[in-house]
Design an enzyme around this catalytic site. Structure first.
Site, PDB file in Angstrom:
ATOM      1  N   GLY A  28       0.803  -1.220   0.000  1.00  0.00           N
ATOM      2  CA  GLY A  28       0.000   0.000   0.000  1.00  0.00           C
ATOM      3  C   GLY A  28       0.833   1.266   0.000  1.00  0.00           C
ATOM      4  O   GLY A  28       2.041   1.238  -0.220  1.00  0.00           O
ATOM      5  N   HIS A  34       4.569   1.554  -8.127  1.00  0.00           N
ATOM      6  CA  HIS A  34       3.573   0.475  -8.074  1.00  0.00           C
ATOM      7  C   HIS A  34       2.682   0.512  -9.322  1.00  0.00           C
ATOM      8  O   HIS A  34       2.368  -0.525  -9.911  1.00  0.00           O
ATOM      9  CB  HIS A  34       2.666   0.636  -6.843  1.00  0.00           C
ATOM     10  CG  HIS A  34       3.370   0.518  -5.526  1.00  0.00           C
ATOM     11  ND1 HIS A  34       3.548   1.582  -4.684  1.00  0.00           N
ATOM     12  CD2 HIS A  34       3.930  -0.549  -4.906  1.00  0.00           C
ATOM     13  CE1 HIS A  34       4.176   1.178  -3.597  1.00  0.00           C
ATOM     14  NE2 HIS A  34       4.423  -0.104  -3.699  1.00  0.00           N
TER      15      HIS A  34
END
Ligand code: PAF
Length: 271
Positions: A28, A34
């Site tokens: 996260g 990402h």
């Protein structure tokens, strides 16, 4: 995009759908690095799954598990924009009597493995279980965590897991800092010392390109540029085996880990 919070429901979702499943595991606080992993897989899979799970097994007792940065809403928005089909945010990931560990020997002995005992056992254990839960066919990992990528590849090969591993290039900020969720901890005062990690690596790479192959000389050059508060390691290793080199006479990687204040940063470059 659906959000799945139960582990059994994630497996049910995957098994109910035909086609090739791509997977990006994360902890996260997502950034462009990402997102680049999601973009790398999106065109070649039928379904794209991203997990967000801050895995306690891979944190040491004095590390930042309790304060690891979180941004659930921002993360969901980034995944939706990247075309993710299922966001897996488990609340029940490990059974209460979970009893299994996956451990890769040798490749985990040096570099971050030497400085963070047990870290890679935590990574391989969670990744193996995530592969089982998501039933993915292909998974993407960033070269930012170069040793992690090598260790996951070795685990998949050794255990003959039916998952293709794709490595994706490290993504840098506008000033060259390797993107990391932990960059959030850095203050404006910390930034120049943080930038010295990639300056050190790039100085070594430039010297190598100019003909220097002697590893002690390259490391001395890197250390003269590195201005972190504490070096964890600065090394040049064989790009595949991760064995330390004395001479750069084959594909090699320069890797650094260093603290800026309380924040541990890593970076690497191909030589
Ligand atoms: O690279 C990471 O964020 C983590 O190590 C991973 C692969 C998601 C496993 O927890």
């Amino acid at each position: 995009m659906i959000t799945v919070t139960e582990t059994a429901a994630m497996t049910a979702w995957s098994t109910a759908r035909p086609g090739r499943i791509g997977f990006v595991p994360t902890m996260g606080f997502l950034h462009s690095g990402h997102v680049s992993l999601m973009q790398r897989l999106r065109p070649e899979v039928d379904r794209l799954v991203v997990s967000i799970f801050v895995n306690p097994l891979q944190f040491g007792p004095n590390e930042d598990l309790d304060r690891y940065p979180r941004d659930p809403e921002g993360d969901a928005a980034k995944c939706r924009a990247a075309g993710v089909d299922a966001l897996f945010v488990p609340t029940d990931f490990y059974p209460s009597d979970f009893s299994t560990g996956v451990s890769v020997a040798r490749l985990t002995e040096g570099l971050c493995g030497a400085k963070r005992p047990g870290h890679f056992d935590g990574v391989t254990t969670v990744v193996a279980r995530l592969f089982g839960v998501t039933r993915c066919h292909v998974a993407c990992f960033g070269e930012k965590d170069y040793q992690q990528l090598a260790v996951v590849r070795r685990m998949v090969r050794d255990l003959a897991l039916p998952v293709e591993i794709v490595g994706a290039p490290l993504i840098r900020d506008h000033d060259g800092l390797a993107l990391s969720s932990r960059n959030k901890y850095l203050t404006a005062d910390d930034r120049p010392r943080a930038l010295s990690l990639h300056h050190a690596l790039f100085a070594m790479r430039d010297a190598r390109e100019a003909g220097q192959t002697d590893v002690p000389a390259l490391l001395a050059l890197g250390r003269s540029v590195l201005q972190a508060d504490r070096e964890d390691y600065l090394q040049i290793v064989d790009a595949d085996s991760l064995e330390p080199l004395q001479t750069v006479d084959r594909p090699a990687r320069a890797l650094v880990a260093a603290f800026v204040g309380q924040t541990r940063l890593i970076d690497n470059v191909a030589l």
